[in-house]
Write an enzyme that holds these catalytic residues in place. Structure first.
Site, short mmCIF file in Angstrom:
data_model
loop_
_atom_site.label_atom_id
_atom_site.label_comp_id
_atom_site.label_asym_id
_atom_site.label_seq_id
_atom_site.Cartn_x
_atom_site.Cartn_y
_atom_site.Cartn_z
N PHE A 15 -28.49 -33.18 -8.54
CA PHE A 15 -27.59 -33.35 -9.68
C PHE A 15 -26.51 -32.24 -9.71
O PHE A 15 -25.31 -32.52 -9.55
CB PHE A 15 -28.46 -33.35 -10.95
CG PHE A 15 -27.77 -32.98 -12.23
CD1 PHE A 15 -26.51 -33.50 -12.57
CD2 PHE A 15 -28.39 -32.12 -13.14
CE1 PHE A 15 -25.90 -33.15 -13.77
CE2 PHE A 15 -27.79 -31.78 -14.34
CZ PHE A 15 -26.53 -32.28 -14.64
N ALA A 83 -34.68 -26.52 -5.19
CA ALA A 83 -35.88 -26.08 -5.90
C ALA A 83 -36.66 -27.30 -6.31
O ALA A 83 -36.12 -28.40 -6.38
CB ALA A 83 -35.50 -25.29 -7.15
N ILE A 85 -38.04 -28.79 -9.56
CA ILE A 85 -37.61 -28.49 -10.93
C ILE A 85 -38.52 -29.09 -12.00
O ILE A 85 -38.20 -29.02 -13.17
CB ILE A 85 -36.17 -29.00 -11.17
CG1 ILE A 85 -36.11 -30.54 -11.09
CG2 ILE A 85 -35.19 -28.39 -10.19
CD1 ILE A 85 -34.92 -31.12 -11.85
N TYR A 150 -43.15 -22.81 -13.32
CA TYR A 150 -41.76 -23.04 -12.88
C TYR A 150 -40.87 -21.85 -13.26
O TYR A 150 -40.11 -21.34 -12.43
CB TYR A 150 -41.23 -24.34 -13.49
CG TYR A 150 -39.72 -24.51 -13.36
CD1 TYR A 150 -39.14 -24.82 -12.13
CD2 TYR A 150 -38.89 -24.33 -14.47
CE1 TYR A 150 -37.75 -24.96 -12.01
CE2 TYR A 150 -37.51 -24.47 -14.36
CZ TYR A 150 -36.95 -24.78 -13.13
OH TYR A 150 -35.59 -24.91 -13.01
N PHE A 210 -39.76 -35.74 -30.41
CA PHE A 210 -41.08 -35.12 -30.56
C PHE A 210 -41.00 -34.03 -31.61
O PHE A 210 -40.11 -33.18 -31.56
CB PHE A 210 -41.56 -34.57 -29.21
CG PHE A 210 -41.78 -35.66 -28.20
CD1 PHE A 210 -42.96 -36.40 -28.20
CD2 PHE A 210 -40.80 -35.99 -27.26
CE1 PHE A 210 -43.17 -37.43 -27.29
CE2 PHE A 210 -41.00 -37.02 -26.35
CZ PHE A 210 -42.19 -37.74 -26.36
N1 LIG Z 1 -31.06 -29.20 -14.58
C1 LIG Z 1 -31.19 -28.12 -15.35
O1 LIG Z 1 -31.09 -28.19 -16.57
C2 LIG Z 1 -31.45 -26.76 -14.72
C3 LIG Z 1 -31.57 -25.66 -15.56
C4 LIG Z 1 -31.80 -24.40 -15.01
C5 LIG Z 1 -31.85 -24.26 -13.64
N2 LIG Z 1 -31.74 -25.34 -12.85
C6 LIG Z 1 -31.80 -25.13 -11.39
O2 LIG Z 1 -30.68 -25.75 -10.80
C7 LIG Z 1 -30.98 -26.14 -9.46
C8 LIG Z 1 -30.58 -27.58 -9.24
O3 LIG Z 1 -31.35 -28.39 -10.13
P1 LIG Z 1 -30.98 -29.91 -10.47
O4 LIG Z 1 -31.18 -30.09 -11.92
O5 LIG Z 1 -29.69 -30.27 -9.83
O6 LIG Z 1 -32.22 -30.66 -9.77
P2 LIG Z 1 -32.28 -31.70 -8.55
O7 LIG Z 1 -33.73 -32.04 -8.38
O8 LIG Z 1 -31.31 -32.81 -8.77
O9 LIG Z 1 -31.77 -30.81 -7.34
C9 LIG Z 1 -32.65 -30.07 -6.51
C10 LIG Z 1 -32.29 -30.42 -5.07
O10 LIG Z 1 -33.11 -29.63 -4.19
C11 LIG Z 1 -33.62 -30.49 -3.19
N3 LIG Z 1 -34.90 -29.91 -2.75
C12 LIG Z 1 -36.05 -29.82 -3.45
N4 LIG Z 1 -37.00 -29.25 -2.71
C13 LIG Z 1 -36.44 -28.97 -1.50
C14 LIG Z 1 -36.92 -28.38 -0.31
N5 LIG Z 1 -38.20 -27.98 -0.20
N6 LIG Z 1 -36.08 -28.23 0.74
C15 LIG Z 1 -34.78 -28.67 0.64
N7 LIG Z 1 -34.27 -29.24 -0.46
C16 LIG Z 1 -35.10 -29.38 -1.52
C17 LIG Z 1 -33.80 -31.84 -3.85
O11 LIG Z 1 -33.86 -32.92 -2.93
C18 LIG Z 1 -32.56 -31.89 -4.74
O12 LIG Z 1 -31.45 -32.44 -4.05
C19 LIG Z 1 -32.47 -25.85 -9.27
O13 LIG Z 1 -32.59 -24.60 -8.62
C20 LIG Z 1 -33.00 -25.75 -10.69
O14 LIG Z 1 -34.15 -24.91 -10.76
C21 LIG Z 1 -31.54 -26.61 -13.33
#
Ligand SMILES: NC(=O)c1ccc[n+]([C@@H]2O[C@H](COP(=O)([O-])OP(=O)(O)OC[C@H]3O[C@@H](n4cnc5c(N)ncnc54)[C@H](O)[C@@H]3O)[C@@H](O)[C@H]2O)c1
Length: 312
Positions: A15, A83, A85, A150, A210
């Site tokens: 995302f 990550a 998530i 997490y 909730f």
């Molecule tokens: N969405 C939120 O509100 C939020 C808030 C705080 C932090 N984050 C952080 O932002 C980052 C992106 O999150 P997102 O919401 O876009 O989630 P997402 O799941 O869409 O993106 C994570 C991406 O990492 C890839 N991935 C997962 N495990 C992997 C691995 N072992 N090797 C290679 N690729 C891998 C997934 O395929 C995915 O494309 C993450 O580090 C997450 O912890 C997100």
């Protein structure tokens, strides 16, 4: 960070990562994405790939694979977004969570250091590492008290960034996002409630709240998060930075905003409060404003309108 550079984005099919990749491609950077497509989607990158971005399918737990990808790509900056998530999965299997979020980050940092990368922008979570906000909005110095593995694994990864800087001089910044929402968001993420409610609104359904719905989070639009990444890559500043709006919005605020912008009836039904949920968190972003020159620009109504439109 000058345009026309080489950038590597781990998790770039996800995302937030894919929104960043689009912005990097748009300004002329050569982009390599490393993603195992476990939650990310190839189609998120269709536009970027057609404009020259490269997707390498690899798992960040595979240190050898990363080493050779980084050596080939020779990136001028690395954005580390990959990550796991899912907070619930981290509770069910903390060792698996830390294998990706801590072990994988160590592999990324080691590969970056070996390839002579000058700067890594790491991704952390202000929504998950502080726990219940003691001071609101919470500054970066707020006590770290995650409620789930997490949050702990994301904080631990930050600490590895700091130790790579102390041991090897690798420059890193860790961006502690609030709850990120916007186009391509998955209901599983930290701002999943927005994706779920937008879906409900479009199908004419009823949102489930909730508890009393007065729990607050710092919802930040993905376009602002992309801008924070570009600012962090272009600066010399290191360490943790909160990336949010500074304002806590409640679940009821989101329902009200969606009703307002759609002009549709949208009344929630209530279900019992979920145990272990943080009640209030918002992020003090003064440090990002002062040292990165970054500010969130998109308000909740505007961001929700763009998110809804992307789903129609
Ligand atoms: N969405 C939120 O509100 C939020 C808030 C705080 C932090 N984050 C952080 O932002 C980052 C992106 O999150 P997102 O919401 O876009 O989630 P997402 O799941 O869409 O993106 C994570 C991406 O990492 C890839 N991935 C997962 N495990 C992997 C691995 N072992 N090797 C290679 N690729 C891998 C997934 O395929 C995915 O494309 C993450 O580090 C997450 O912890 C997100």
């Amino acid at each position: 960070m000058p345009a026309f550079m080489r950038a590597l984005v781990t998790g770039g099919a996800g995302f937030i990562g894919s929104n960043l990749v689009d912005a990097l491609v748009e300004r002329g950077d050569e982009v390599t994405v490393v993603d195992d497509l476990s939650t990310g989607k190839r189609e998120n990158l269709d536009g970027a790939i057609s404009r020259g971005a490269k997707l390498v399918e690899a798992d960040i737990r595979d240190a050898d694979a990363l080493r050779s990808i980084f050596a080939d790509a020779k990136p001028g900056a690395v954005f580390h977004m990959a990550a796991q998530i899912d907070v619930r999965k981290s509770v069910a299997d903390p060792a698996w969570d830390s294998g990706i979020n801590v072990g994988g980050t160590i592999n990324v940092l080691a590969a970056a250091q070996e390839a002579g990368v000058p700067r890594v922008v790491n991704t952390s979570s202000g929504g998950a590492i502080y726990g219940e906000g003691q001071t609101l909005p919470a500054p970066e110095s707020h006590p770290v008290a995650p409620e789930a593995p997490y949050g702990l694994s994301k904080f631990c990864a930050e600490q590895y960034c700091e130790i790579f800087e102390r041991m090897h001089g690798l420059k890193t910044a860790s961006l502690r996002y609030g709850n990120v929402y916007g186009p391509r968001q998955d209901p599983l993420g930290e701002a999943g409630v927005i994706a779920i409610f937008c879906g409900k609104l479009l199908e004419g359904g009823t949102p489930t709240v909730f508890g009393d719905g007065m729990q607050t989070r710092d919802y930040v639009f993905v376009g602002d998060v992309v801008a924070a990444n570009l600012a962090a890559a272009g600066s010399q500043a290191t360490g943790p930075f909160n990336i949010g709006t500074g304002v806590g919005s409640s679940v009821i605020d989101i329902v009200d905003s969606l009703r307002r912008i759609s002009g549709q009836p949208f009344d929630p039904e209530h279900a019992p409060e979920r145990l272990g949920e943080v009640h209030h968190i918002s992020l003090d972003t003064s440090r990002a404003q002062e040292e990165l020159g970054w500010n969130a620009r998109v308000g909740l109504d505007e961001g929700l309108r763009v998110t809804l439109d992307s789903l129609r």
